[in-house]
Write an enzyme that holds these catalytic residues in place. Structure first.
Site, PDB file in Angstrom:
ATOM      1  N   HIS A  49       3.991  -1.567   7.048  1.00  0.00           N
ATOM      2  CA  HIS A  49       4.085  -2.404   8.247  1.00  0.00           C
ATOM      3  C   HIS A  49       4.474  -3.838   7.915  1.00  0.00           C
ATOM      4  O   HIS A  49       4.432  -4.273   6.758  1.00  0.00           O
ATOM      5  CB  HIS A  49       2.749  -2.408   9.008  1.00  0.00           C
ATOM      6  CG  HIS A  49       1.631  -3.049   8.239  1.00  0.00           C
ATOM      7  ND1 HIS A  49       1.039  -2.460   7.153  1.00  0.00           N
ATOM      8  CD2 HIS A  49       1.012  -4.256   8.391  1.00  0.00           C
ATOM      9  CE1 HIS A  49       0.101  -3.256   6.673  1.00  0.00           C
ATOM     10  NE2 HIS A  49       0.075  -4.352   7.399  1.00  0.00           N
ATOM     11  N   ASP A  81       2.987  -7.459   9.271  1.00  0.00           N
ATOM     12  CA  ASP A  81       1.768  -7.872   9.977  1.00  0.00           C
ATOM     13  C   ASP A  81       2.092  -8.288  11.406  1.00  0.00           C
ATOM     14  O   ASP A  81       2.934  -9.170  11.649  1.00  0.00           O
ATOM     15  CB  ASP A  81       1.105  -9.060   9.265  1.00  0.00           C
ATOM     16  CG  ASP A  81       0.336  -8.623   8.027  1.00  0.00           C
ATOM     17  OD1 ASP A  81      -0.088  -7.459   7.951  1.00  0.00           O
ATOM     18  OD2 ASP A  81       0.164  -9.474   7.126  1.00  0.00           O
ATOM     19  N   HIS A 109       4.556  -4.088   3.791  1.00  0.00           N
ATOM     20  CA  HIS A 109       3.533  -3.799   2.796  1.00  0.00           C
ATOM     21  C   HIS A 109       2.648  -2.658   3.263  1.00  0.00           C
ATOM     22  O   HIS A 109       2.628  -2.301   4.444  1.00  0.00           O
ATOM     23  CB  HIS A 109       2.713  -5.046   2.449  1.00  0.00           C
ATOM     24  CG  HIS A 109       1.968  -5.645   3.600  1.00  0.00           C
ATOM     25  ND1 HIS A 109       2.580  -6.379   4.593  1.00  0.00           N
ATOM     26  CD2 HIS A 109       0.664  -5.613   3.925  1.00  0.00           C
ATOM     27  CE1 HIS A 109       1.690  -6.779   5.463  1.00  0.00           C
ATOM     28  NE2 HIS A 109       0.508  -6.312   5.087  1.00  0.00           N
ATOM     29  N   ARG A 134      -8.522 -13.475   3.706  1.00  0.00           N
ATOM     30  CA  ARG A 134      -7.101 -13.655   4.021  1.00  0.00           C
ATOM     31  C   ARG A 134      -6.916 -14.771   5.036  1.00  0.00           C
ATOM     32  O   ARG A 134      -7.785 -15.003   5.881  1.00  0.00           O
ATOM     33  CB  ARG A 134      -6.497 -12.357   4.566  1.00  0.00           C
ATOM     34  CG  ARG A 134      -7.120 -11.873   5.858  1.00  0.00           C
ATOM     35  CD  ARG A 134      -6.505 -10.564   6.315  1.00  0.00           C
ATOM     36  NE  ARG A 134      -5.092 -10.699   6.535  1.00  0.00           N
ATOM     37  CZ  ARG A 134      -4.204  -9.728   6.307  1.00  0.00           C
ATOM     38  NH1 ARG A 134      -4.603  -8.558   5.845  1.00  0.00           N
ATOM     39  NH2 ARG A 134      -2.937  -9.931   6.551  1.00  0.00           N
TER      40      ARG A 134
HETATM   41  C1  SIN Z   1      -2.822  -5.725   4.955  1.00  0.00           C
HETATM   42  O1  SIN Z   1      -2.693  -6.916   5.156  1.00  0.00           O
HETATM   43  O2  SIN Z   1      -2.176  -4.950   5.613  1.00  0.00           O
HETATM   44  C2  SIN Z   1      -3.766  -5.234   3.869  1.00  0.00           C
HETATM   45  C3  SIN Z   1      -3.257  -5.571   2.523  1.00  0.00           C
HETATM   46  C4  SIN Z   1      -4.240  -5.213   1.440  1.00  0.00           C
HETATM   47  O3  SIN Z   1      -5.427  -4.999   1.727  1.00  0.00           O
HETATM   48  O4  SIN Z   1      -3.822  -5.170   0.286  1.00  0.00           O
END
Ligand code: SIN
Length: 279
Positions: free
Chosen positions: A104, A106, A243, A258
């Site tokens: 996806h 984000d 990602h 994050r």
């Molecule tokens: C995400 O932001 O989609 C998760 C990425 C991760 O946990 O490595």
């Protein structure tokens, strides 16, 4: 490009670099900041090791790239902290699912998706597990045939947040091929999690084209796989990178924080002709 204020070691041919000889717990010099911004555009995703950052450090480094933003979803798996911009993500023996475990961009369901996200993982599963895959949508676009590029130019697609984050989450229409607002490079801007329909095509046609594009975006040639260690950071350009977080470590703990940086609306690629609705 060679950098004078840190070392950038490429991670894969299509994207990614590990940045060393830098300490993100300290104020960075103007020269380092300029070079970090350039490296971010060049490599699309930057990785840092052994960075025991505080929330303030996390916020300070992310703000070098723009104002911080908030997640569009109400039903997310990450949790608020006492800093309004820092969210905690955590998986352990009670987790049945983790966020981001499919390819996806984000929050592409937002009219203005984030510019990027900066993830600090302080606790990793013992031995292995919990890697994150990244893929360059520049490389995916560039590998399409000239005929397919011409066909996609000018099309737009719906990105729907409701199936993932619940009713009331925004949905947005974005160009299928966008031009990166800073590099000017063209890239594919559809993803399996949020993109539900190409506007102007029948459902059958839209499903077929989208499935072909999703499979194309997910080819290994433009991917890298990042193996986390405690206190690693990944910072990706959400405008051109897909990602996918691999949930292969249950019942072990993977935990971190994050922040996301506000973006701008994905610009239509120059030279594109507007889509003509067929229905
Ligand atoms: C995400 O932001 O989609 C998760 C990425 C991760 O946990 O490595």
């Amino acid at each position: 490009m060679a950098y004078a204020t840190f070392t950038a070691t490429p991670y894969g041919p299509a994207l990614g670099a590990e940045i060393t000889d830098i300490d993100l717990t300290r104020e960075l010099s103007p020269a380092t900041i300029d070079e970090l911004r350039a490296a971010f555009l060049e490599f699309q995703v930057l990785f840092f090791r052994d960075q025991d950052i505080s929330f303030d450090d996390h916020e300070r480094v992310a703000r070098l790239f723009g104002p911080l933003g908030e997640h569009v979803g109400k039903k997310t798996l990450s949790k608020a902290t006492d800093n309004p911009y820092v969210r905690k993500f955590h998986a352990d023996e009670n987790s049945r699912k983790v966020s981001g475990d499919a390819w996806h961009t984000d929050q592409s369901c937002a009219p203005i998706p984030p510019l990027g996200s900066m993830l600090h993982v302080h606790t990793v599963p013992p031995n292995s597990g919990g890697d994150t895959l990244f893929a360059s949508m520049y490389a995916a676009y560039e590998a399409l045939s000239p005929r397919m590029k011409t066909y996609l130019d000018g099309l737009t697609a719906l990105h729907d947040g409701a199936p993932i984050f619940g009713a009331g989450t925004p949905s947005a229409e974005h160009p299928v091929v966008v031009e990166h607002p800073e590099t000017g490079r063209k890239l594919l801007f559809v993803n399996r999690v949020f993109t539900t329909k190409i506007i102007g095509l029948s459902d059958h046609e839209s499903r077929a084209i989208l499935n072909m594009l999703f499979e194309h975006c997910e080819r290994p040639e433009w991917q890298i796989r990042f193996r986390w260690r405690a206190n690693s950071i990944a910072f990706w350009d959400n405008r051109c990178v897909h990602h996918c977080a691999i949930f292969d470590y249950w019942p072990n703990v993977r935990s971190g924080y994050r922040v996301q940086i506000e973006g701008t609306a994905p610009p239509v690629a120059a030279g594109a002709t507007p889509a003509v609705a067929a229905e």
